[in-house]
Design a protein around this motif. Structure first.
Motif, PDB file in Angstrom:
ATOM      1  N   LYS A  30      22.224 -59.266  11.795  1.00 21.20           N
ATOM      2  CA  LYS A  30      21.730 -58.223  10.885  1.00 21.20           C
ATOM      3  C   LYS A  30      21.380 -56.943  11.640  1.00 21.20           C
ATOM      4  O   LYS A  30      21.642 -55.839  11.165  1.00 21.20           O
ATOM      5  CB  LYS A  30      20.520 -58.733  10.105  1.00 21.20           C
ATOM      6  CG  LYS A  30      20.910 -59.814   9.101  1.00 21.20           C
ATOM      7  CD  LYS A  30      19.804 -60.098   8.160  1.00 21.20           C
ATOM      8  CE  LYS A  30      19.769 -58.975   7.190  1.00 21.20           C
ATOM      9  NZ  LYS A  30      19.439 -59.198   5.861  1.00 21.20           N
ATOM     10  N   GLU A  33      24.432 -54.931  12.509  1.00 21.27           N
ATOM     11  CA  GLU A  33      24.943 -54.224  11.324  1.00 21.27           C
ATOM     12  C   GLU A  33      24.084 -53.008  10.996  1.00 21.27           C
ATOM     13  O   GLU A  33      24.607 -51.964  10.585  1.00 21.27           O
ATOM     14  CB  GLU A  33      24.982 -55.168  10.122  1.00 21.27           C
ATOM     15  CG  GLU A  33      26.024 -56.255  10.226  1.00 21.27           C
ATOM     16  CD  GLU A  33      25.923 -57.276   9.100  1.00 21.27           C
ATOM     17  OE1 GLU A  33      25.008 -57.167   8.246  1.00 21.27           O
ATOM     18  OE2 GLU A  33      26.750 -58.201   9.082  1.00 21.27           O
ATOM     19  N   PRO A  36      24.641 -49.874  14.300  1.00 19.24           N
ATOM     20  CA  PRO A  36      25.977 -49.930  14.911  1.00 19.24           C
ATOM     21  C   PRO A  36      26.127 -49.046  16.157  1.00 19.24           C
ATOM     22  O   PRO A  36      26.865 -49.399  17.070  1.00 19.24           O
ATOM     23  CB  PRO A  36      26.917 -49.471  13.795  1.00 19.24           C
ATOM     24  CG  PRO A  36      26.061 -48.726  12.845  1.00 19.24           C
ATOM     25  CD  PRO A  36      24.688 -49.311  12.951  1.00 19.24           C
TER      26      PRO A  36
END
Length: 116
Positions: A30, A33, A36
């Motif tokens: 997580k 994501e 990035p």
């Protein structure tokens, strides 16, 4: 204790994130994501996917990584085992004899009918 699932680990992406060891793999996914740009700058250790290090430091991490010994030990132990092909070719297992003959049973026809 390194094996304690309740121990707290610092996130390699966002330094103020503190996560329990049992939740760490999920957090990494997580957090990558969500961040990035930071994730692009980090490389994953080939011996332990939980180790994220700056790309420039990856070679020195690989040399010092504690999990490297586990991987090398696994490779050595596997090289001592016989290849799977030899195990398959040398198998002496045979199916036990079967007394059932469904073809004959169908031809003879059963007198009893099935009732639900």
């Amino acid at each position: 204790d390194l094996l304690d699932p309740e121990r707290i680990i610092q996130c390699p992406l966002v330094k103020h994130h503190r996560i329990r060891a049992r939740r760490f793999p999920y957090h990494l996914v997580k957090c990558k994501e969500s961040n990035p740009e930071i994730a692009k700058k980090l490389a994953t250790c080939p011996f332990n996917a939980r180790h994220l290090v700056p790309q420039a430091d990856l070679s020195s991490h690989i040399v010092k990584c504690n999990d490297r010994a586990f991987m090398e030990q696994d490779v050595v132990s596997r090289s001592c085992e016989p290849p799977q092909e030899q195990l398959k070719d040398g198998s002496t297992w045979q199916a036990p004899p079967c007394d059932e003959d469904w073809e004959t049973e169908l031809q003879e026809g059963s007198e009893s009918t099935f009732v639900w």
